[in-house]
Design an enzyme around this catalytic site. Structure first.
Site, short mmCIF file in Angstrom:
data_model
loop_
_atom_site.label_atom_id
_atom_site.label_comp_id
_atom_site.label_asym_id
_atom_site.label_seq_id
_atom_site.Cartn_x
_atom_site.Cartn_y
_atom_site.Cartn_z
N GLU A 103 75.99 45.60 39.27
CA GLU A 103 74.88 47.09 40.53
C GLU A 103 75.79 47.21 41.63
O GLU A 103 75.36 47.78 42.44
CB GLU A 103 73.53 46.97 40.76
CG GLU A 103 72.78 46.79 39.30
CD GLU A 103 73.13 46.71 38.27
OE1 GLU A 103 73.54 46.31 37.50
OE2 GLU A 103 72.86 47.96 38.15
N TYR B 130 77.23 44.66 43.51
CA TYR B 130 76.94 43.29 44.84
C TYR B 130 77.69 42.69 45.01
O TYR B 130 79.36 42.80 44.48
CB TYR B 130 75.34 42.61 44.23
CG TYR B 130 74.14 43.40 44.03
CD1 TYR B 130 73.45 43.46 45.52
CD2 TYR B 130 73.46 43.89 43.55
CE1 TYR B 130 72.38 44.48 46.22
CE2 TYR B 130 72.18 44.30 43.94
CZ TYR B 130 72.08 44.37 45.01
OH TYR B 130 70.61 45.21 45.16
N ARG C 84 75.11 38.85 34.51
CA ARG C 84 75.17 40.27 34.38
C ARG C 84 76.42 40.98 35.04
O ARG C 84 76.53 40.95 35.73
CB ARG C 84 73.99 41.08 35.13
CG ARG C 84 73.54 41.62 35.57
CD ARG C 84 72.28 42.08 35.02
NE ARG C 84 71.79 44.01 35.78
CZ ARG C 84 70.42 44.14 35.71
NH1 ARG C 84 69.71 43.59 36.30
NH2 ARG C 84 70.63 45.96 35.90
N HIS D 39 74.53 50.51 43.00
CA HIS D 39 74.02 51.88 43.76
C HIS D 39 74.26 52.71 44.65
O HIS D 39 73.26 53.92 44.65
CB HIS D 39 72.88 50.60 45.08
CG HIS D 39 72.43 49.19 44.29
ND1 HIS D 39 71.36 49.68 43.23
CD2 HIS D 39 72.15 47.57 44.54
CE1 HIS D 39 70.75 48.70 42.76
NE2 HIS D 39 70.75 47.75 43.63
N GLN E 286 58.05 55.41 41.88
CA GLN E 286 56.63 55.78 42.83
C GLN E 286 56.87 55.08 43.07
O GLN E 286 56.29 54.59 44.30
CB GLN E 286 56.52 57.05 42.73
CG GLN E 286 57.27 58.41 42.89
CD GLN E 286 55.81 59.29 42.28
OE1 GLN E 286 55.86 59.90 41.42
NE2 GLN E 286 55.26 59.83 43.06
P1 NAP Z 1 53.64 69.94 48.68
O1 NAP Z 1 54.73 68.53 48.99
O2 NAP Z 1 53.35 69.40 50.05
O3 NAP Z 1 54.78 70.85 49.10
C1 NAP Z 1 54.25 71.89 49.64
C2 NAP Z 1 55.49 72.95 50.00
O4 NAP Z 1 55.02 74.57 50.58
C3 NAP Z 1 55.85 72.30 51.39
O5 NAP Z 1 57.39 72.99 51.55
C4 NAP Z 1 55.51 73.75 52.16
O6 NAP Z 1 56.82 73.65 52.92
C5 NAP Z 1 55.60 74.92 51.58
N1 NAP Z 1 54.00 75.14 52.44
C6 NAP Z 1 52.59 74.76 52.65
N2 NAP Z 1 51.73 75.68 53.25
C7 NAP Z 1 52.62 76.97 53.29
C8 NAP Z 1 52.00 78.21 53.33
N3 NAP Z 1 50.62 78.13 54.37
N4 NAP Z 1 52.59 79.31 53.12
C9 NAP Z 1 53.90 79.14 52.81
N5 NAP Z 1 54.55 77.53 52.73
C10 NAP Z 1 53.52 76.61 52.51
O7 NAP Z 1 53.28 69.81 47.89
P2 NAP Z 1 53.70 70.49 46.20
O8 NAP Z 1 55.26 70.49 46.37
O9 NAP Z 1 52.47 71.10 45.95
O10 NAP Z 1 53.46 69.25 45.82
C11 NAP Z 1 52.14 68.51 45.15
C12 NAP Z 1 52.41 66.86 45.68
O11 NAP Z 1 52.18 66.31 43.87
C13 NAP Z 1 53.30 66.20 46.49
O12 NAP Z 1 53.13 66.01 47.75
C14 NAP Z 1 54.41 66.02 45.65
O13 NAP Z 1 53.72 63.47 45.86
C15 NAP Z 1 53.62 65.53 43.56
N6 NAP Z 1 54.49 65.97 43.25
C16 NAP Z 1 55.79 64.52 43.32
C17 NAP Z 1 57.13 65.14 42.38
C18 NAP Z 1 57.95 63.94 41.93
O14 NAP Z 1 59.38 64.06 42.60
N7 NAP Z 1 57.97 63.08 43.13
C19 NAP Z 1 57.36 66.48 41.92
C20 NAP Z 1 56.19 67.50 42.01
C21 NAP Z 1 55.15 67.02 42.59
P3 NAP Z 1 56.77 74.52 54.97
O15 NAP Z 1 55.12 73.97 54.87
O16 NAP Z 1 57.67 73.77 54.86
O17 NAP Z 1 57.00 76.05 54.14
FE1 SF4 Z 2 58.15 52.13 38.41
FE2 SF4 Z 2 55.49 52.00 37.04
FE3 SF4 Z 2 56.41 54.37 37.88
FE4 SF4 Z 2 57.75 53.05 35.57
S1 SF4 Z 2 55.92 54.05 35.38
S2 SF4 Z 2 58.79 53.56 36.76
S3 SF4 Z 2 57.19 50.83 36.50
S4 SF4 Z 2 56.44 53.57 39.09
#
Ligand code: NAP
Ligand code: SF4
Length: 688
Positions: free
Chosen positions: A169, A171, A219, A257, A344
């Site tokens: 990785e 290291y 490893r 990494h 996450q």
């Molecule tokens: P979000 O992350 O809060 O993004 C919302 C987007 O909409 C932002 O880009 C924001 O940017 C825009 N926005 C908000 N209010 C607005 C308005 N009134 N008019 C125009 N644009 C507006 O929410 P999300 O994308 O719906 O995701 C929800 C949650 O699901 C996230 O917090 C995340 O944790 C989870 N999720 C995670 C993943 C991942 O890959 N880890 C994938 C999908 C979902 P601006 O305000 O800059 O315009």
């Molecule tokens: Fe990590 Fe749990 Fe997501 Fe697997 S499911 S990648 S262990 S947080």
């Protein structure tokens, strides 16, 4: 544990000569953050004890440094003296009391150490670390080797069954192996023979110090995935030399990494890298361990059956389910809480200096804090909403002995996960829905689908407790023209039956904006994906990896073969920051790179004026504050503008005097993710 005939290779004991492991499952090393402080060792011991009880054959701890300079961060874990041995005894005793075996990983971070005292073969800064390491003198190299040996002896004194020498990785040891990071002109640099002398000496001298009956896992970085990484011949030569030097087992390391090719993210197909371990088989006689994105017994069994390796290493899957091994052994694989590769709550936490846990199992590494006990006062509990929060609340409460009814307004459980699993690269999310479906059956939750109850109806049923987990609904941003038929919500798009044109504007660059853009780059996404159907060959072609390993690091000079994007996409946000800034630390770069590689244009600092026949009218402000008006001439506009809570029931029930709780997105939509939803569910269920 009874041994299911279904997985004969997984449960075949492994004879190491001086000892026998009970099966072919190794819990791979993963830092939890509990290793770093003496007061966390009871928690660490409980965490490992739970995995030992669950039947894994051999555990490897998170990385422990052999000296201060080699530690990952200031005050990060090290084992350098006999006072530090005491805390480790808690871990080894807890594991042995549960019939487990455990090795301690010795990890010297080299130039990846996040502090100003780092040392490396040469003074070359890593692209992912602001600290430049000091080049070691020849005497300094000898000192590092002595520290590895001392660390191994202390691990033996602490009761470990062996050590794993971390040679991959990117290291410290890995840094000696390739010219990229090793510019030395003494006996530790230059030819490959010189560059590989460090790991060989470390293994040889540890063996001499610990005697014959102590496991040494090495490893080995088998596929660096860096332009000037080791070639196939060098990797095999190192494997042979490490075997001769006294290693008991060779484990596989994939990538550094700083490699910019995904190695463990959910978008990596299952068991994608086992061909790398296989390439060593003819050259090496000691057992070989393979790794990366193996998460279910059928996959692990197939890998062993086709002879790619002798053992399977899984780290995150044992966080997600400590009973993985016992469930597989008893042919209860459908009860496994599958690691979905999201990072996450595990790696993203570690990289943010927080303690690791697991998104699908919030009890992981918190075994002493969140305890599910049987209730002595069973209650009638209603859970409203069958998304992640509701599912975890309902099944945890039922496990405790409560009588639970789960009401879901739609025709299926899973909530937002039903949309997530349709994103190419997120096929694994289907497993969490399968897991909860099975838990509903096992725990006796009464599931009522297509059931949207009013506050009055709920009040009449006189439940002792009501848990509101009604989730979120898409936010409507209020842009003039947003009611036109070519403006869709992300939910409509991901449901799969809306017409989406060839030119699309995705408004909102949060997690869902990225997901929807990825989805729209493809045609014909299956409604019910199967994680086993994801093509390994296509994955490596897209990222430019040569599966025949004819080139240095497996990547040098290999042109990626990208798929033709199904659409032209613009993704916009109002903020002036980099789009995707809020995505996961360890996965955000993958999403950004994938979209960029497929021509998605990302615009920040956008003000939305209107939507009309021409398309989306915007004003874009640059960093200097200059404004430019533009029209994105698109056929379809998709709103990914966040969510608002669905929580109307809560206030009505509270006013009616009902004992009521609210969790997940219904409680707070901002920054909602499944991690908080599932954790909220478990926490409310252990309290009622
Ligand atoms: P979000 O992350 O809060 O993004 C919302 C987007 O909409 C932002 O880009 C924001 O940017 C825009 N926005 C908000 N209010 C607005 C308005 N009134 N008019 C125009 N644009 C507006 O929410 P999300 O994308 O719906 O995701 C929800 C949650 O699901 C996230 O917090 C995340 O944790 C989870 N999720 C995670 C993943 C991942 O890959 N880890 C994938 C999908 C979902 P601006 O305000 O800059 O315009
Ligand atoms: Fe990590 Fe749990 Fe997501 Fe697997 S499911 S990648 S262990 S947080």
């Amino acid at each position: 544990m009874t041994h299911a005939p279904r997985y004969p290779h997984i449960f075949e004991p492994l004879d190491l000569g001086f000892t026998t492991l009970k099966n072919r499952l190794l819990m791979g090393s993963m830092h939890t953050g509990l290793e770093d402080r003496v007061w966390d060792y009871d928690r660490l011991a409980a965490y490992f004890a739970e995995r030992a009880k669950g039947g894994v054959g051999l555990i490897v701890t998170g990385g422990i440094a052999p000296n201060r300079r080699g530690s990952l961060a200031p005050l990060a874990s090290k084992l350098t003296n006999r006072w530090e041995v005491q805390r480790h005894r808690k871990v080894t005793e807890a594991v042995h009391a549960n019939d487990g075996r455990i090795c301690m990983q010795i990890l010297h971070a080299g130039r990846y150490a996040y502090h100003p005292f780092s040392v490396a073969p040469s003074a070359i800064k890593a692209p992912i670390n602001p600290f430049k390491p000091k080049a070691l003198s020849s005497k300094g190299v000898e000192k590092q080797i002595r520290d590895f040996v001392r660390c191994a002896k202390l691990a033996q004194a602490a009761g470990y069954d062996g050590v794993e020498v971390m040679g991959s990785e990117g290291y410290f040891i890995n840094q000696f192996l390739v010219p990229r990071t090793n510019h030395r002109t003494d006996e530790w640099g230059g030819s490959f023979e010189n560059r590989m002398k460090l790991p060989v000496e470390i293994v040889r001298r540890i063996r001499a110090a610990v005697g014959r009956e102590f496991i040494i896992i090495y490893r080995l970085s088998m596929l660096d995935m860096l332009a000037d990484g080791n070639n196939r011949e060098e990797v095999v030569e190192l494997g042979r030399a490490v075997e001769s030097a006294g290693a008991t087992i060779i484990n596989t390391g994939i990538g550094w990494h700083e490699t910019r090719i995904p190695t463990i993210a959910t978008s990596v197909p299952r068991a994608a890298f086992t061909w790398v371990t296989r390439m060593m088989r003819d050259a090496i006689d000691i057992p070989l361990v393979t790794t990366n994105r193996i998460n279910m017994p059928d996959t692990a069994e197939a890998v062993l059956a086709r002879g790619d390796a002798d053992m399977i290493s899984m780290a995150r899957p044992f966080l997600a389910d400590p009973d993985w091994a016992v469930k597989a052994a008893e042919d209860r694989a459908d009860e496994i809480n599958t690691c979905i590769g999201c990072n996450q709550a595990c790696l993203d936490h570690v990289f943010e200096n927080r303690k690791a846990s697991c998104l699908v199992n919030p009890i992981a590494a918190r075994e002493t804090e969140i305890v599910i006990t049987q209730t002595d006062a069973p209650k009638r509990v209603a859970v409203i909403g069958g998304g992640m929060a509701g599912l975890s609340a309902a099944t945890t409460a039922a496990k405790r002995g409560h009588q639970v009814t789960l009401y879901e307004a739609s025709d299926r459980i899973g909530g937002q996960f039903n949309m997530a699993l349709r994103i190419p690269g997120k096929e694994e999310f289907i497993e969490t829905i399968r897991y909860f479906s099975r838990q509903i059956e096992l725990t006796g939750v009464e599931l009522k689908l297509n059931s949207k109850l009013s506050a009055g109806e709920l009040a009449r049923q006189r439940f002792d407790e009501v848990i509101i987990a009604t989730g979120v609904k898409p936010r409507i941003p209020g842009i003039p023209g947003e009611d036109r038929p070519n403006v869709l919500s992300y939910a409509e798009v991901l449901a799969g039956n809306a017409e989406v044109g060839k030119k699309v504007a995705v408004i909102g660059a949060g997690g869902i904006g990225f997901d929807v853009s990825e989805y729209l780059l493809h045609d014909d996404v299956p409604l019910q994906p199967d994680p086993d159907d994801v093509s390994v060959e296509d994955f490596f072609a897209e990222w430019g990896v040569d599966m025949d390993f004819r080139t240095r690091g497996g990547v040098e000079g290999v042109e990626p073969k990208r798929h033709e994007p199904a659409r032209q996409i613009w993704m916009t946000q109002r903020k002036t920051s980099k789009p995707g800034k809020g995505l996961g630390k360890t996965t955000g770069w993958i999403h950004r790179t994938t979209l960029k590689n497929h021509g998605v244009k990302m615009l920040s600092g956008v003000d939305y004026r209107k939507i009309d026949d021409q398309g989306l009218h915007i004003t874009v402000k640059d960093k200097e504050g200059n404004e430019t008006r533009q029209v994105l001439e698109v056929d379809t506009i998709v709103l990914c503008t966040g969510q608002v809570s669905e929580n109307a029931l809560f206030d009505a029930l509270k006013d009616a005097g009902q004992s009521v709780h609210i969790i997940g997105g219904a409680k707070l939509a901002a920054e909602l993710d499944a991690k908080r939803a599932i954790e909220d569910g478990v926490r409310v269920a252990v309290e009622i």
